[in-house]
Design an enzyme around this catalytic site. Structure first.
Site, PDB file in Angstrom:
ATOM      1  N   GLY A  12      41.906  40.253  37.965  1.00 33.59           N
ATOM      2  CA  GLY A  12      40.924  39.179  37.795  1.00 33.59           C
ATOM      3  C   GLY A  12      39.575  39.441  38.445  1.00 33.59           C
ATOM      4  CB  SER A  13      37.759  42.423  39.680  1.00 36.71           C
ATOM      5  OG  SER A  13      37.696  43.285  38.576  1.00 36.71           O
ATOM      6  CG  ASN A  14      35.687  42.027  34.397  1.00 33.36           C
ATOM      7  OD1 ASN A  14      34.490  42.210  34.202  1.00 33.36           O
ATOM      8  ND2 ASN A  14      36.574  43.018  34.425  1.00 33.36           N
ATOM      9  CG  ASN A 102      39.128  41.065  24.784  1.00 35.45           C
ATOM     10  OD1 ASN A 102      39.496  40.831  25.940  1.00 35.45           O
ATOM     11  ND2 ASN A 102      39.467  42.186  24.146  1.00 35.45           N
ATOM     12  CG  HIS A 104      38.748  47.395  24.360  1.00 36.61           C
ATOM     13  ND1 HIS A 104      40.104  47.163  24.477  1.00 36.61           N
ATOM     14  CD2 HIS A 104      38.614  48.717  24.135  1.00 36.61           C
ATOM     15  CE1 HIS A 104      40.754  48.301  24.305  1.00 36.61           C
ATOM     16  NE2 HIS A 104      39.870  49.260  24.103  1.00 36.61           N
TER      17      HIS A 104
HETATM   18  C1  GRF Z   1      38.950  45.327  32.530  1.00 33.91           C
HETATM   19  O1  GRF Z   1      38.637  46.687  32.558  1.00 33.91           O
HETATM   20  C2  GRF Z   1      38.863  44.781  31.142  1.00 33.91           C
HETATM   21  O2  GRF Z   1      37.919  45.418  30.353  1.00 33.91           O
HETATM   22  C3  GRF Z   1      40.223  45.078  30.598  1.00 33.91           C
HETATM   23  O3  GRF Z   1      41.094  44.878  31.674  1.00 33.91           O
HETATM   24  C4  GRF Z   1      40.400  45.093  32.881  1.00 33.91           C
HETATM   25  C5  GRF Z   1      40.615  43.883  33.739  1.00 33.91           C
HETATM   26  O4  GRF Z   1      40.215  44.103  35.048  1.00 33.91           O
HETATM   27  N1  GRF Z   1      40.458  44.320  29.420  1.00 33.91           N
HETATM   28  P1  GRF Z   1      40.157  42.879  36.059  1.00 33.91           P
HETATM   29  O5  GRF Z   1      41.488  42.154  36.014  1.00 33.91           O
HETATM   30  O6  GRF Z   1      39.030  41.981  35.607  1.00 33.91           O
HETATM   31  O7  GRF Z   1      39.893  43.465  37.398  1.00 33.91           O
END
Ligand code: GRF
Length: 198
Positions: A12-14, A102, A104
């Site tokens: 969940g860093s994003n 999404n 990717h």
């Molecule tokens: C990211 O690289 C995203 O593009 C992919 O999964 C990863 C998730 O990373 N779909 P995080 O959980 O947000 O750290």
């Protein structure tokens, strides 16, 4: 107020980066985080951010009504998938037409599809001898990684890069671009036209 629900299966860093980007804004915010994994680290991040988070089973995501009840409870306008590993089911697609995006971690249409997630993607990119990778932000439809592309940008790969190093470069792009592209999408500043192309 435009309210975003983030779907995430892992770290969940994003999700955190997006929530922080919109923190203290009165026009756009992350109102809820939804996962299919009870032990995903994204729940801990949500707790620290003060954002409610919920877990639903695959069956509940497929059937849709419990997830939709929660999305409606938080007045969700938009869904952002950030490392969410399940296919989005038809009831959710029907409830949020053109309002699910999404990210990717590669340059679609290559290196996408079922099973292509996380380090598997980066390993395939390296095995193919690519000199560039990058990110693709796209609308979600009923097929994995095939919705219309909104934005792509690239990073250079060096001979000898490991999957972890590629992941680091890709994450850096994600943190820089994903929040502002989400902002453009939810405010109607972009439709299907890429903001920039790879
Ligand atoms: C990211 O690289 C995203 O593009 C992919 O999964 C990863 C998730 O990373 N779909 P995080 O959980 O947000 O750290």
């Amino acid at each position: 107020m435009i309210r975003i629900a983030i779907f995430a299966s892992g770290s969940g860093s994003n999700a955190e980066n997006i929530a922080v980007y919109f923190r203290n804004r009165e026009d756009i915010g992350v109102s809820v985080i939804v996962s299919n994994k009870r032990d995903a680290y994204v729940h801990e991040r949500a707790r620290k951010l003060g954002i409610p988070s919920y877990t639903f089973s695959k069956a509940e995501f497929d059937e849709g009504s419990a997830v939709l009840d929660t999305l409606h409870e938080y007045k969700t306008d938009f869904i952002v998938l950030a490392g969410f590993l399940l296919k989005v089911s038809q009831p959710l697609l029907d409830a949020y037409p053109g309002r699910i995006v999404n990210i990717h971690p590669a340059l679609l249409p290559k290196y996408g599809g079922k099973g292509m997630y996380g380090d598997r993607v980066h390993r395939e990119v390296l095995a193919a001898g690519e000199t560039k990778s990058g990110i693709t932000i796209h609308y979600v439809n009923e097929r994995y990684d095939e919705g219309d592309i909104i934005f792509q940008t690239t990073c250079d790969l060096q001979p000898g890069d490991t999957p972890e190093e590629v992941a680091g470069k890709v994450h850096a792009l994600e943190y820089t671009h994903f929040p502002r592209v989400i902002e453009a999408v939810v405010t109607g500043q972009t439709s299907l036209n890429p903001l920039s192309s790879a």
